[in-house]
Write a protein that holds these residues in place. Structure first.
Motif, short mmCIF file in Angstrom:
data_model
loop_
_atom_site.label_atom_id
_atom_site.label_comp_id
_atom_site.label_asym_id
_atom_site.label_seq_id
_atom_site.Cartn_x
_atom_site.Cartn_y
_atom_site.Cartn_z
N ASN A 26 6.69 63.31 8.09
CA ASN A 26 6.56 62.16 9.06
C ASN A 26 7.96 61.38 9.24
OD1 ASN A 26 6.53 60.58 6.88
ND2 ASN A 26 4.72 59.57 7.62
N PRO A 71 5.32 42.21 6.90
CA PRO A 71 4.49 43.14 6.25
C PRO A 71 5.09 43.88 5.18
CG PRO A 71 4.74 43.79 8.56
CD PRO A 71 5.72 42.68 8.25
N GLU A 81 9.91 48.87 -5.63
CA GLU A 81 8.47 48.44 -4.85
C GLU A 81 8.69 48.45 -3.30
OE1 GLU A 81 5.81 48.22 -6.57
OE2 GLU A 81 4.36 47.48 -5.13
N VAL A 130 2.49 39.59 -3.32
CA VAL A 130 1.20 40.14 -3.99
C VAL A 130 1.66 40.94 -5.39
CG1 VAL A 130 -0.98 41.02 -3.98
CG2 VAL A 130 0.09 39.65 -1.84
N LYS A 138 8.97 51.45 -1.43
CA LYS A 138 7.57 51.97 -1.26
C LYS A 138 6.85 51.36 -0.08
CE LYS A 138 3.55 52.45 -3.56
NZ LYS A 138 2.52 51.94 -4.46
N ILE A 139 6.76 49.89 -0.31
CA ILE A 139 6.00 49.31 0.88
C ILE A 139 6.66 49.52 2.34
CG2 ILE A 139 5.58 47.00 1.62
CD1 ILE A 139 5.04 46.12 -1.29
N ILE A 197 4.96 39.96 2.14
CA ILE A 197 3.59 39.53 1.81
C ILE A 197 3.15 40.55 0.55
CG2 ILE A 197 1.11 39.17 2.43
CD1 ILE A 197 2.20 37.79 4.92
N PRO A 198 3.28 42.05 1.03
CA PRO A 198 2.60 42.67 -0.23
C PRO A 198 3.58 42.70 -1.52
CG PRO A 198 2.94 44.00 1.69
CD PRO A 198 3.20 42.70 2.17
N PHE A 256 -1.58 43.21 4.12
CA PHE A 256 -0.84 41.92 4.38
C PHE A 256 -1.70 41.08 5.14
CE2 PHE A 256 1.47 42.18 8.35
CZ PHE A 256 1.02 43.31 8.64
N LEU A 267 9.89 60.00 7.20
CA LEU A 267 10.43 59.12 6.16
C LEU A 267 11.77 59.37 5.45
CD1 LEU A 267 7.00 57.65 4.84
CD2 LEU A 267 8.60 56.46 6.43
N PHE A 309 -0.36 56.48 1.13
CA PHE A 309 0.45 56.65 -0.06
C PHE A 309 -0.46 56.46 -1.43
CE2 PHE A 309 3.62 55.91 3.13
CZ PHE A 309 4.58 56.55 2.40
N PHE A 330 1.42 51.37 17.50
CA PHE A 330 1.60 52.71 18.06
C PHE A 330 1.01 52.58 19.53
CE2 PHE A 330 1.18 54.60 13.63
CZ PHE A 330 2.44 55.05 13.57
N ASP A 376 8.27 52.24 3.27
CA ASP A 376 7.71 53.39 3.76
C ASP A 376 6.36 53.57 4.23
OD1 ASP A 376 9.91 54.93 3.29
OD2 ASP A 376 9.26 55.96 1.31
N ALA A 377 5.37 52.75 3.47
CA ALA A 377 4.15 52.60 3.88
C ALA A 377 4.10 51.99 5.42
CB ALA A 377 3.37 51.81 2.77
N GLN A 378 4.72 50.96 5.49
CA GLN A 378 4.76 50.30 6.88
C GLN A 378 5.47 51.01 7.98
OE1 GLN A 378 2.63 48.44 6.11
NE2 GLN A 378 2.51 46.52 4.94
N ARG A 379 6.63 51.83 7.51
CA ARG A 379 7.01 52.67 8.47
C ARG A 379 6.10 53.65 8.99
NH1 ARG A 379 11.88 53.55 5.49
NH2 ARG A 379 13.41 52.21 6.47
N ALA A 380 5.40 54.25 7.99
CA ALA A 380 4.40 55.00 8.24
C ALA A 380 3.18 54.54 9.03
CB ALA A 380 3.61 55.81 7.03
N ARG A 381 2.96 53.24 9.24
CA ARG A 381 2.03 52.64 10.08
C ARG A 381 2.53 51.97 11.37
NH1 ARG A 381 -2.49 48.85 8.08
NH2 ARG A 381 -0.75 47.58 6.67
N SER A 399 -1.52 48.51 -1.76
CA SER A 399 -0.46 47.54 -1.97
C SER A 399 0.36 47.35 -0.51
CB SER A 399 0.81 48.24 -2.79
OG SER A 399 1.12 49.31 -2.22
#
Lengths: 267, 266
Positions: free
Chosen positions: A37, B202, B173, B209, B176-177, B205-206, A82, A39, A74, A97, B179-184, A79
């Motif tokens: 995707n 986004p 960290e 935490v 990683k976060i 906050i993570p 939020f 990244l 992931f 999206f 990447d995760a939010q980019r994927a969303r 984690s």
């Protein structure tokens, strides 16, 4: 290795299939799926996802249509939570999206059920939930955008056995609805139980590709890449030492019991 | 992200590397102090020779020091320009509205420029040749006398070293976060300023935490291994004061004496 994260990975993952990727830590599994995707972008070569092409020149803009198609769960996805309510968190992806507020809400209501939590969870704060429940909310958040392909990076790490099976069954059900599933895992039983195809990575290279049955019969490949057999296959090999014979290596419990039954009744 | 790393230590071995980090730390500040004593061409030239000599002894490539100037480029340019154009003079070379260019102004601007170079070079020398953990150990050792007034020296030093340890962890960290939010579907660096700032919620906050949970885990791990602050803790890294540190002090005294001498020539 000259600092390459991945080298010589050429393969086709068919739509609608459940593909598992195994390999020891640091073998390049996560790096590979991040290319699907965009990244990460390749330094040479191309990745084709449906009608999207990712090349070294791909612009960082306009990747949204691709990322909508390819959802990604992931490691420890909890984690990424939020928002102040579970509902808003699940709606976050869909809204990015281009879903309308109502569509996103409907997706959240649907997905919270799919991941096995009731609608009463929607109004809770994700930070009040247990680790396992947070994991489910995060998965719902990815599924809510209705991706065609779902990439899973060790989605069940750290879950209890019951939770693990529920989550894996949930992904299998998604596959039966026509989604393509790509699963990174260290659990060979999950591979045997759920996957149609198995890819083996070693030292940033793709070293094996076939059905789980084919790969688990390739002893040389398994040994070289530190891959163990599923529990059923290990059990079957021990039985074989005691005189049982198997028509093919049983890799799941049902295959194993079927073969044993036959031989016990045969005596 | 790599640019954020505090104190870019460069592994190496030379006299400067082997000096007691406490001494290096104190000399750096001492030198920054005496830079302001320089008042003429000779004294600035002398300090420059001293710094270049230190760089030579450290065996670190001079290019690293020049790179160290880069992030300060605009500040240096601004300050130097301010001095050059705004120093009042009866004998201007060039004059326009409120801007005056004069010989005096140019000389002062050149001095200011030299101060920047000297201070940046010497502090770069400290961070390149001293690991962050050595610096935090030095701070602990230097602050020790403050224990008399009940200042929590060991706690402060522990906080410093944990903070340093957490920098790479938090960078991982964050990646990683992100990447995760980019994927969303989050697009960082798209849209107007408000939208860009909002895109960081986004992540923040993570990150918050997870920092809390890492801190909590760390506290439990430390206590379960018997950590207790206060008196009587031995140290894994022992700072050793040696002869060469004494000689360095003598050398610094000489440098100061020469500087004072040069200063008096007008």
């Amino acid at each position: 290795m000259s600092g390459l994260g991945l080298a010589d990975v050429s393969c086709t993952i068919e739509s609608g299939q459940f593909t598992a990727i195994v390999g020891k830590t640091g073998s390049g599994k996560s790096t590979m799926v991040k290319h699907i995707n965009a990244l990460l972008k390749p330094t040479s070569g191309t990745i084709t996802v449906g009608d999207h092409q990712i090349t070294p020149e791909t612009d960082n803009k306009n990747l949204k249509p691709l990322r909508k198609k390819v959802g990604m769960v992931f490691q420890f996805p909890e984690s990424q939570l939020f928002e102040d309510t579970v509902e808003k968190d699940i709606m976050f992806g869909p809204k990015n999206f281009g879903f309308t507020e109502a569509e996103a809400k409907a997706a959240a209501e649907k997905m919270i059920e799919v991941v096995g939590l009731g609608p009463e969870y929607l109004k809770k704060s994700p930070f009040d939930l247990s680790g396992g429940q947070m994991r489910r909310v995060a998965i719902a958040g990815v599924l809510a955008s209705d991706p065609e392909t779902i990439i899973l990076d060790e989605p069940t790490a750290g879950l209890d056995p019951v939770g693990r099976k529920e989550i894996m069954d949930l992904f299998k059900a998604q596959q039966q609805k026509g989604k393509t599933i790509i699963l990174i895992t260290h659990n060979m039983d999950d591979v045997a139980n759920y996957a149609d195809k198995l890819m083996v990575m070693h030292d940033s290279r793709l070293v094996g590709l076939g059905t789980p049955q084919e790969i688990f019969n390739d002893h040389e490949l398994l040994e070289k890449n530190y891959i163990s057999l599923p529990q059923s296959a290990i059990f079957a090999e021990k039985l074989a030492d005691k005189g049982f014979t198997f028509s093919k290596l049983p890799i799941t419990i049902s295959e194993l019991t079927a073969e044993i039954k036959e031989q016990i009744h045969g005596d | 992200m790599d640019k954020l790393i505090i104190g870019r230590y460069l592994p190496g071995d030379s006299l400067i590397y082997r000096l007691d980090p406490r001494l290096k730390f104190l000399i750096t500040f001492y030198f920054i102090g005496i830079v302001f004593l320089a008042n003429n061409v000779a004294s600035y030239a002398f300090l420059l020779v001293f710094v270049l000599f230190a760089v030579y002894v450290s065996k670190v490539n001079l290019l690293f020091f020049i790179k160290g100037l880069r992030p300060m480029f605009w500040l240096i340019l601004f300050t130097v320009a301010l001095q050059a154009f705004f120093t009042p003079s009866n004998d201007p070379i060039w004059h326009w509205a409120f801007l005056t260019l004069s010989k005096d102004g140019l000389v002062i601007a050149a001095y200011i420029f030299m101060r920047f170079v000297l201070i940046i070079f010497i502090s770069t020398l400290l961070t390149l040749t001293t690991t962050p953990i050595e610096i935090s150990d030095s701070i602990e050792s230097i602050l020790k006398p403050l224990k008399v007034v009940k200042f929590p020296v060991t706690q402060v030093a522990l906080m410093l070293s944990i903070a340093l340890r957490f920098v790479p962890l938090l960078i991982d960290e964050t990646t990683k976060i992100m990447d995760a939010q980019r994927a969303r579907g989050v697009d960082f660096g798209e849209g107007g300023l408000i939208k860009r700032i909002k895109a960081f919620v986004p992540i923040l906050i993570p990150l918050f935490v997870s920092s809390f949970s890492i801190a909590y885990d760390l506290a439990i791990a430390m206590e379960s291994r018997g950590y207790k602050d206060g008196e009587g803790r031995s140290k894994y890294r022992v700072l050793n004061w040696s002869k060469r540190d004494n000689w360095t002090i003598v050398f610094m005294v000489l440098v100061t004496a020469i500087l004072l001498l040069l200063r008096s020539y007008r």
